[in-house]
Design a protein around this motif. Sequence first.
Motif, PDB file in Angstrom:
ATOM      1  N   LEU A   1       0.824  -1.204   0.000  1.00  0.00           N
ATOM      2  CA  LEU A   1       0.000   0.000   0.000  1.00  0.00           C
ATOM      3  C   LEU A   1       0.860   1.258   0.000  1.00  0.00           C
ATOM      4  CD1 LEU A   1      -2.705  -0.935   2.671  1.00  0.00           C
ATOM      5  CD2 LEU A   1      -3.021  -0.863   0.191  1.00  0.00           C
ATOM      6  N   VAL A   2       0.254   2.378  -0.396  1.00  0.00           N
ATOM      7  CA  VAL A   2       0.832   3.712  -0.189  1.00  0.00           C
ATOM      8  C   VAL A   2      -0.044   4.371   0.869  1.00  0.00           C
ATOM      9  CG1 VAL A   2       1.519   5.882  -1.249  1.00  0.00           C
ATOM     10  CG2 VAL A   2       1.549   3.773  -2.603  1.00  0.00           C
ATOM     11  N   PRO A   3       0.291   4.222   2.147  1.00  0.00           N
ATOM     12  CA  PRO A   3      -0.653   4.555   3.222  1.00  0.00           C
ATOM     13  C   PRO A   3      -0.918   6.041   3.397  1.00  0.00           C
ATOM     14  CG  PRO A   3       1.462   3.867   4.122  1.00  0.00           C
ATOM     15  CD  PRO A   3       1.524   3.604   2.660  1.00  0.00           C
ATOM     16  N   TRP A   4      -0.066   6.912   2.863  1.00  0.00           N
ATOM     17  CA  TRP A   4      -0.290   8.340   3.048  1.00  0.00           C
ATOM     18  C   TRP A   4      -1.202   8.948   1.979  1.00  0.00           C
ATOM     19  CZ3 TRP A   4       4.591   6.131   2.531  1.00  0.00           C
ATOM     20  CH2 TRP A   4       5.154   6.154   1.245  1.00  0.00           C
ATOM     21  N   GLU A   5      -1.546   8.180   0.955  1.00  0.00           N
ATOM     22  CA  GLU A   5      -2.453   8.683  -0.076  1.00  0.00           C
ATOM     23  C   GLU A   5      -3.903   8.623   0.409  1.00  0.00           C
ATOM     24  OE1 GLU A   5      -1.910  10.138  -2.812  1.00  0.00           O
ATOM     25  OE2 GLU A   5       0.201   9.761  -3.254  1.00  0.00           O
ATOM     26  N   THR A   6      -4.706   9.599   0.001  1.00  0.00           N
ATOM     27  CA  THR A   6      -6.107   9.616   0.419  1.00  0.00           C
ATOM     28  C   THR A   6      -6.946   8.618  -0.377  1.00  0.00           C
ATOM     29  OG1 THR A   6      -6.466  11.475  -1.089  1.00  0.00           O
ATOM     30  CG2 THR A   6      -6.039  12.003   1.214  1.00  0.00           C
ATOM     31  N   ASP A   7      -6.656   8.446  -1.678  1.00  0.00           N
ATOM     32  CA  ASP A   7      -7.338   7.431  -2.477  1.00  0.00           C
ATOM     33  C   ASP A   7      -6.609   6.102  -2.326  1.00  0.00           C
ATOM     34  OD1 ASP A   7      -9.195   9.269  -3.458  1.00  0.00           O
ATOM     35  OD2 ASP A   7      -7.846   9.878  -5.087  1.00  0.00           O
ATOM     36  N   PRO A   8      -7.323   4.976  -2.394  1.00  0.00           N
ATOM     37  CA  PRO A   8      -6.661   3.669  -2.256  1.00  0.00           C
ATOM     38  C   PRO A   8      -5.595   3.473  -3.337  1.00  0.00           C
ATOM     39  CG  PRO A   8      -9.049   3.439  -2.085  1.00  0.00           C
ATOM     40  CD  PRO A   8      -8.788   4.842  -2.547  1.00  0.00           C
ATOM     41  N   THR A   9      -4.347   3.448  -2.922  1.00  0.00           N
ATOM     42  CA  THR A   9      -3.213   3.410  -3.849  1.00  0.00           C
ATOM     43  C   THR A   9      -2.217   2.356  -3.395  1.00  0.00           C
ATOM     44  OG1 THR A   9      -3.481   5.782  -4.265  1.00  0.00           O
ATOM     45  CG2 THR A   9      -1.397   4.799  -4.938  1.00  0.00           C
ATOM     46  N   ALA A  10      -1.616   1.674  -4.360  1.00  0.00           N
ATOM     47  CA  ALA A  10      -0.565   0.694  -4.079  1.00  0.00           C
ATOM     48  C   ALA A  10       0.708   1.106  -4.808  1.00  0.00           C
ATOM     49  CB  ALA A  10      -1.006  -0.703  -4.503  1.00  0.00           C
ATOM     50  N   GLN A  11       1.794   0.429  -4.473  1.00  0.00           N
ATOM     51  CA  GLN A  11       3.085   0.700  -5.100  1.00  0.00           C
ATOM     52  C   GLN A  11       3.814  -0.610  -5.323  1.00  0.00           C
ATOM     53  OE1 GLN A  11       5.399   2.997  -2.237  1.00  0.00           O
ATOM     54  NE2 GLN A  11       4.590   1.768  -0.560  1.00  0.00           N
ATOM     55  N   VAL A  12       4.702  -0.622  -6.315  1.00  0.00           N
ATOM     56  CA  VAL A  12       5.527  -1.796  -6.568  1.00  0.00           C
ATOM     57  C   VAL A  12       6.862  -1.320  -7.115  1.00  0.00           C
ATOM     58  CG1 VAL A  12       4.667  -2.142  -8.946  1.00  0.00           C
ATOM     59  CG2 VAL A  12       5.568  -4.098  -7.644  1.00  0.00           C
ATOM     60  N   ILE A  13       7.943  -1.915  -6.613  1.00  0.00           N
ATOM     61  CA  ILE A  13       9.283  -1.585  -7.098  1.00  0.00           C
ATOM     62  C   ILE A  13       9.555  -2.409  -8.357  1.00  0.00           C
ATOM     63  CG2 ILE A  13      11.742  -1.594  -6.547  1.00  0.00           C
ATOM     64  CD1 ILE A  13      10.990  -1.285  -3.613  1.00  0.00           C
ATOM     65  N   CYS A  14      10.151  -1.761  -9.341  1.00  0.00           N
ATOM     66  CA  CYS A  14      10.396  -2.408 -10.629  1.00  0.00           C
ATOM     67  C   CYS A  14      11.890  -2.492 -10.923  1.00  0.00           C
ATOM     68  CB  CYS A  14       9.725  -1.634 -11.756  1.00  0.00           C
ATOM     69  SG  CYS A  14       7.934  -1.450 -11.576  1.00  0.00           S
ATOM     70  N   ASP A  15      12.258  -3.491 -11.711  1.00  0.00           N
ATOM     71  CA  ASP A  15      13.595  -3.586 -12.280  1.00  0.00           C
ATOM     72  C   ASP A  15      13.564  -3.039 -13.701  1.00  0.00           C
ATOM     73  OD1 ASP A  15      15.191  -4.844 -10.215  1.00  0.00           O
ATOM     74  OD2 ASP A  15      13.958  -6.622 -10.537  1.00  0.00           O
ATOM     75  N   LEU A  16      14.716  -2.642 -14.206  1.00  0.00           N
ATOM     76  CA  LEU A  16      14.826  -2.143 -15.569  1.00  0.00           C
ATOM     77  C   LEU A  16      15.600  -3.138 -16.423  1.00  0.00           C
ATOM     78  CD1 LEU A  16      15.506   1.633 -14.954  1.00  0.00           C
ATOM     79  CD2 LEU A  16      13.675   0.715 -16.346  1.00  0.00           C
ATOM     80  N   VAL A  17      15.047  -3.482 -17.582  1.00  0.00           N
ATOM     81  CA  VAL A  17      15.705  -4.395 -18.515  1.00  0.00           C
ATOM     82  C   VAL A  17      15.681  -3.759 -19.896  1.00  0.00           C
ATOM     83  CG1 VAL A  17      15.029  -6.419 -17.166  1.00  0.00           C
ATOM     84  CG2 VAL A  17      13.616  -5.702 -19.104  1.00  0.00           C
ATOM     85  N   HIS A  18      16.624  -4.207 -20.740  1.00  0.00           N
ATOM     86  CA  HIS A  18      16.625  -3.798 -22.137  1.00  0.00           C
ATOM     87  C   HIS A  18      15.472  -4.500 -22.859  1.00  0.00           C
ATOM     88  CE1 HIS A  18      20.440  -1.632 -21.921  1.00  0.00           C
ATOM     89  NE2 HIS A  18      20.944  -2.639 -21.230  1.00  0.00           N
ATOM     90  N   GLN A  19      15.231  -4.094 -24.103  1.00  0.00           N
ATOM     91  CA  GLN A  19      14.139  -4.673 -24.875  1.00  0.00           C
ATOM     92  C   GLN A  19      14.322  -6.174 -25.095  1.00  0.00           C
ATOM     93  OE1 GLN A  19      11.302  -3.087 -25.748  1.00  0.00           O
ATOM     94  NE2 GLN A  19      12.080  -1.304 -24.651  1.00  0.00           N
ATOM     95  N   ASP A  20      15.575  -6.645 -25.090  1.00  0.00           N
ATOM     96  CA  ASP A  20      15.830  -8.081 -25.272  1.00  0.00           C
ATOM     97  C   ASP A  20      15.850  -8.847 -23.954  1.00  0.00           C
ATOM     98  OD1 ASP A  20      18.201  -7.241 -24.159  1.00  0.00           O
ATOM     99  OD2 ASP A  20      19.451  -7.717 -25.895  1.00  0.00           O
ATOM    100  N   GLY A  21      15.535  -8.156 -22.847  1.00  0.00           N
ATOM    101  CA  GLY A  21      15.437  -8.840 -21.555  1.00  0.00           C
ATOM    102  C   GLY A  21      16.676  -8.761 -20.692  1.00  0.00           C
ATOM    103  N   ARG A  22      17.784  -8.253 -21.213  1.00  0.00           N
ATOM    104  CA  ARG A  22      19.004  -8.128 -20.403  1.00  0.00           C
ATOM    105  C   ARG A  22      18.823  -7.054 -19.338  1.00  0.00           C
ATOM    106  NH1 ARG A  22      22.736  -5.609 -22.897  1.00  0.00           N
ATOM    107  NH2 ARG A  22      21.410  -4.973 -24.660  1.00  0.00           N
ATOM    108  N   LEU A  23      19.378  -7.307 -18.142  1.00  0.00           N
ATOM    109  CA  LEU A  23      19.335  -6.300 -17.085  1.00  0.00           C
ATOM    110  C   LEU A  23      20.089  -5.054 -17.514  1.00  0.00           C
ATOM    111  CD1 LEU A  23      19.965  -8.452 -13.869  1.00  0.00           C
ATOM    112  CD2 LEU A  23      17.783  -7.536 -14.675  1.00  0.00           C
ATOM    113  N   VAL A  24      19.534  -3.884 -17.223  1.00  0.00           N
ATOM    114  CA  VAL A  24      20.214  -2.618 -17.522  1.00  0.00           C
ATOM    115  C   VAL A  24      21.369  -2.456 -16.540  1.00  0.00           C
ATOM    116  CG1 VAL A  24      19.969  -0.120 -17.662  1.00  0.00           C
ATOM    117  CG2 VAL A  24      18.115  -1.607 -18.452  1.00  0.00           C
TER     118      VAL A  24
END
Length: 477
Positions: free
Chosen positions: A116-139
């Motif tokens: 959750l993002v508990p400080w938001e007034t509307d029900p909101t969630a969060q997720v941490i993402c990884d970054l990859v190139h278009q071919d799937g390799r890690l950036v």
Amino acid sequence: MPPAKKEVRPSGRGGGRRTPAFLKNYRGVRNWKEASQWLEWRSIEDIECITPDQAGVARGKMMPSTKFTSNTSLALPSAPFMMTISGDYPEDGNGFEYPEDDGDLKLVPDLSTLSLVPWETDPTAQVICDLVHQDGRLVEFTPRNVLRRVLGEYTRMGLKPVVAPEIEFYLVRKNPDPDYPLTPPVGRSGRPIAGGSGYSIAGVNEFDELIDDIYHFSASQGLEIDTLIHEEGAGQLEINLRHGDPIELADQVFMFKRTIREAALKHDMYATFMAKPIQGQPGSAMHIHQSIVDKKTGKNVFTAEDGSETEAFGHFIGGMQKHVPAALVMFAPYVNSYRRLTQAASAPVNTKWGYDNRTTAFRVPRSDPAARRVENRIPSSDANPYVALAASLACGLIGIQQKIRPDAPVGTTANEDEIDLPRGLLEAVELFENDEQLRAMLGDVFVSTYAAIKKAEFETFMEVISPWEREYLLLNV
């Protein structure tokens, strides 16, 4: 990943049927099907897809939760991960080249971080993402992937690091005009907070309501605070996190910084993680406790069967003594960071180690043999947690690989001796670029990108005329 924390089921959902256990998790699900149900069960409207940039600032996109779970492809340009803290871009050179096409990178959500993002007034969630190139390799140059690269080296050796960060920060009055110095906030007593309140319970109680919000926001995200104390500085607090996996703990520091800032704003003040925010007050550190376990046995490789220290323990310290000066720019990333690193202060400017000696850079706390660990006391709280953990663990692992022997431990005051670390940002960057073993561990692309950003930040700083110059040079030279 340790078992996710549970929460009370929202009222009116589930009827008389038994609710699946994963829906009650505060943090993390296993797959997209569970993610859809988790979001629906909480009536989540929006979701923040975020990832840390080189400064540890959250970058990303917000979208409706229904779009998030419909196989939508998420992308970001590479530009935000080559940007200075002031929003500028470095010049090409010394191995760094800004991509001509500035093509998209893919954002890949790590569903184990959904919360959750508990400080938001509307029900909101969060997720941490990884970054990859278009071919799937890690950036290669993004912070989470750099830490993952270092952990991969440990895995190849059958090892797993365990870490526990301690993060110091200041609460200050709101300061919309950066030309004015920061000042301590007013607590519940109605008086400005004074310094010298180390470990004072009364000092903590000055901010009861704010701290309650920090605890509430943290619990709602499945973040675990081990302890909270008042430090020596005026309005300076410290949060200690429970030990665990380096990626998970870096994620927690990343989320804690957002959480603490939001809680402070709710109470009409700022929380700052600047290394030296107030002149004459102590700096803020991010101490990192580190141990290593054998993946097969689960035992601490710093401790032998008879409870004595192993060669690996000494080699880990030896690696830190040799390579931390070259990695300093990852622990002290800004010009302000070096204001904290001064002689005869609580922040170490040496590369010595000792048993329960807080004047050394690398302290071995008192503990049972099974909990033997090394505390790196050099990083400041302005450091990106992913980058700082990657650097610290890389230096120790190089020591193990190269069998680097440490100096003898120091039992006396060590912070009044000669300075063993770079004294400024450019000197630190030069050492960083020239350490070939550290470069091999972290990757050429990251080293060249990070160094280019730091050089550009220094040039931006040099454009600013400081109050010191106006005070002492204006009428005297």
